[in-house]
Design a protein around this motif. Structure first.
Motif, PDB file in Angstrom:
ATOM      1  N   UNK A   1      38.257  44.639  38.897  1.00 25.30           N
ATOM      2  CA  UNK A   1      37.729  44.727  37.538  1.00 25.30           C
ATOM      3  C   UNK A   1      38.413  45.842  36.754  1.00 25.30           C
ATOM      4  N   UNK A   2      38.708  46.944  37.420  1.00 24.64           N
ATOM      5  CA  UNK A   2      39.430  48.035  36.753  1.00 24.64           C
ATOM      6  C   UNK A   2      40.840  47.584  36.351  1.00 24.64           C
ATOM      7  N   UNK A   3      41.534  46.888  37.246  1.00 27.48           N
ATOM      8  CA  UNK A   3      42.880  46.403  36.911  1.00 27.48           C
ATOM      9  C   UNK A   3      42.841  45.365  35.799  1.00 27.48           C
ATOM     10  N   UNK A   4      41.811  44.540  35.790  1.00 21.73           N
ATOM     11  CA  UNK A   4      41.680  43.548  34.724  1.00 21.73           C
ATOM     12  C   UNK A   4      41.452  44.212  33.373  1.00 21.73           C
ATOM     13  N   UNK A   5      40.696  45.308  33.364  1.00 21.98           N
ATOM     14  CA  UNK A   5      40.484  46.035  32.102  1.00 21.98           C
ATOM     15  C   UNK A   5      41.775  46.653  31.592  1.00 21.98           C
ATOM     16  N   UNK A   6      42.720  46.925  32.486  1.00 23.18           N
ATOM     17  CA  UNK A   6      44.034  47.448  32.101  1.00 23.18           C
ATOM     18  C   UNK A   6      45.039  46.324  31.823  1.00 23.18           C
TER      19      UNK A   6
ATOM     20  N   UNK B   1      45.288  42.509  39.842  1.00 27.85           N
ATOM     21  CA  UNK B   1      43.884  42.200  40.137  1.00 27.85           C
ATOM     22  C   UNK B   1      43.763  40.985  41.046  1.00 27.85           C
ATOM     23  N   UNK B   2      44.608  39.987  40.801  1.00 26.67           N
ATOM     24  CA  UNK B   2      44.586  38.808  41.676  1.00 26.67           C
ATOM     25  C   UNK B   2      44.996  39.174  43.097  1.00 26.67           C
ATOM     26  N   UNK B   3      45.955  40.082  43.256  1.00 23.48           N
ATOM     27  CA  UNK B   3      46.372  40.524  44.587  1.00 23.48           C
ATOM     28  C   UNK B   3      45.241  41.263  45.310  1.00 23.48           C
TER      29      UNK B   3
ATOM     30  N   UNK C   1      35.768  36.179  42.266  1.00 24.54           N
ATOM     31  CA  UNK C   1      37.152  35.713  42.135  1.00 24.54           C
ATOM     32  C   UNK C   1      37.232  34.458  41.262  1.00 24.54           C
ATOM     33  N   UNK C   2      36.273  33.554  41.413  1.00 26.30           N
ATOM     34  CA  UNK C   2      36.252  32.354  40.565  1.00 26.30           C
ATOM     35  C   UNK C   2      36.059  32.722  39.094  1.00 26.30           C
ATOM     36  N   UNK C   3      35.151  33.648  38.826  1.00 26.52           N
ATOM     37  CA  UNK C   3      34.934  34.088  37.443  1.00 26.52           C
ATOM     38  C   UNK C   3      36.177  34.765  36.882  1.00 26.52           C
ATOM     39  N   UNK C   4      36.867  35.513  37.725  1.00 26.26           N
ATOM     40  CA  UNK C   4      38.108  36.162  37.277  1.00 26.26           C
ATOM     41  C   UNK C   4      39.161  35.121  36.910  1.00 26.26           C
ATOM     42  N   UNK C   5      39.292  34.078  37.717  1.00 27.50           N
ATOM     43  CA  UNK C   5      40.269  33.032  37.408  1.00 27.50           C
ATOM     44  C   UNK C   5      39.928  32.318  36.105  1.00 27.50           C
TER      45      UNK C   5
ATOM     46  N   UNK D   1      40.849  34.737  33.245  1.00 25.74           N
ATOM     47  CA  UNK D   1      42.299  34.857  33.073  1.00 25.74           C
ATOM     48  C   UNK D   1      42.891  33.586  32.472  1.00 25.74           C
ATOM     49  N   UNK D   2      42.372  32.419  32.873  1.00 32.71           N
ATOM     50  CA  UNK D   2      42.865  31.157  32.303  1.00 32.71           C
ATOM     51  C   UNK D   2      42.507  31.048  30.822  1.00 32.71           C
ATOM     52  N   UNK D   3      41.291  31.377  30.476  1.00 28.42           N
ATOM     53  CA  UNK D   3      40.885  31.339  29.069  1.00 28.42           C
ATOM     54  C   UNK D   3      41.662  32.352  28.250  1.00 28.42           C
TER      55      UNK D   3
END
Length: 388
Positions: free
Chosen positions: A168-173, A179-181, A201-205, A208-210
């Motif tokens: 979540x921290x990497x996604x905010x950056x 973040x996927x790794x 992980x599903x919510x992150x995908x 990221x897709x949206x």
């Protein structure tokens, strides 16, 4: 008597509160902007009691004294779980100092706690210890230092909370690949609970897709011609925008059929003929007589008088009221070294500045700012000071 008992049980909470004649209860409404939310929630009665200390110096002094005792209990603990008194102290500071600011000493307690057990094999996989690290990371300017340190030293690697917080921290950056790794690393290590990690992980995908889809739409919209608000169209653009569309709407034809019927449309001004037939306004008769001198100077007929005869009333001087008014000078509690107040009956004053371990006069706020910039600055022979 039965009716009275029945009416007493059917009273609403507001009536019961007014009947209890409690003095507290509205501090939450007065100071709610200074309260940091907690995931576990807050007890309203404890919160009101803590916020009351912002206007009560004696209560504030008692809270500082209680914090000093909790810190001393950490040094004097002889039980089998050395982490337990640290957790109790952290929880108490979060409840009693709702703002959780630099003056509360919470950042220093976080840093001392994680530094005390970072090389202990017993607490490397302890979820309680990991959560202290994650809470400490929320107060740092660059939490990447914390997560890299945890990953390198194998702290919390079997818990999914570490990978979710790190990703979540990497996604905010906006580091989506990293973040996927991290999510993939947690899944490969079978971090528990695994179902929470998979859901995150599903919510992150999905996010990221949206996000990539929205970026493509924004790029397409930016490629189109953009006209800012208030700009004036040229004559050709105006005719293209309004002329054909208005004529087509009046005829009820589509644009493609209209182009086949007539190659172009002649613009006609509907108000041109009306402007030529506007009746001229009747002209007023010119002045043939300027009037007499007395009529022309009628504004200057006022008789001048002496100004000294008129005096502006003045209010009497209020020197006694001004001298009696006392303006209280504001003193910051973090910069003041004076006493908060005196205990009744003994005349002893208790200092409001926070005493530190081993008699060190380290400024808590300054140390908290340094820890925000470099959370691991004391891991190599640094200070061992705790707020007291």
């Amino acid at each position: 008597m039965a009716m009275e008992g029945q009416s007493g049980t059917s009273l609403d909470p507001e009536t019961l509160f007014l009947a209890s004649k409690q003095e507290t209860g509205n501090e939450w409404e007065l100071f709610k902007e200074n309260v940091k939310p907690l995931k576990r929630g807050r007890n309203v009665s404890v919160l009101n009691h803590a916020l009351k200390s912002q206007t009560n110096n004696h209560l504030k002094a008692s809270l500082l004294q209680t914090r000093r005792k909790l810190v001393e209990s950490i040094d004097e603990y002889k039980g089998t779980d050395p982490l337990l008194p640290w957790l109790q102290c952290i929880r108490w500071v979060q409840e009693v100092f709702p703002a959780c600011g630099d003056s509360s000493g919470l950042i220093l307690i976080y840093e001392q706690c994680v530094r005390a057990f970072w090389d202990s094999p017993r607490y490397k996989d302890d979820l309680r210890y990991l959560r202290v690290w994650l809470q400490y990371a929320e107060y740092c300017d660059d939490a990447q230092i914390i997560y890299s340190f945890l990953d390198d030293n194998g702290i919390g690697k079997s818990h999914s909370e570490f990978y979710m917080a790190y990703a979540l921290h990497l996604e905010s950056k906006n580091k989506l690949k990293s973040a996927n790794d991290i999510f993939s690393l947690g899944l490969s290590r079978d971090a528990q609970p695994l179902h929470k990690l998979k859901d995150a992980y599903k919510k992150f995908l999905i996010r990221s897709t949206n996000g990539s889809t929205n970026k493509e739409e924004d790029s397409r919209e930016s490629a189109l011609a953009v006209r800012s608000f208030g700009t004036v169209l040229t004559g050709l653009e105006n005719r293209r925008k309004h002329g054909p569309s208005s004529d087509l709407a009046a005829r009820g034809l589509k644009p493609d059929k209209a182009q086949k019927a007539s190659p172009f449309v002649i613009y006609e001004d509907s108000n041109g003929d009306a402007a030529a037939h506007v009746d001229e306004q009747p002209k007023k008769d010119p002045w043939h007589n300027l009037g007499r001198r007395a009529e022309r100077n009628k504004e200057n007929n006022a008789i001048p008088t002496k100004w000294s005869l008129h005096k502006v009333p003045q209010k009497p001087a209020t020197t006694s009221a001004a001298s009696s008014a006392i303006i209280e000078v504001f003193v910051d509690e973090e910069c003041s070294t004076e006493a908060v107040g005196s205990h009744e009956g003994n005349g002893k004053k208790e200092a409001n500045f926070l005493q530190l371990r081993q008699g060190d006069s380290l400024d808590i706020k300054k140390e908290a700012e340094l820890l925000r910039e470099n959370p691991l600055r004391n891991f190599h022979g640094g200070s061992n000071s705790l707020p007291r």
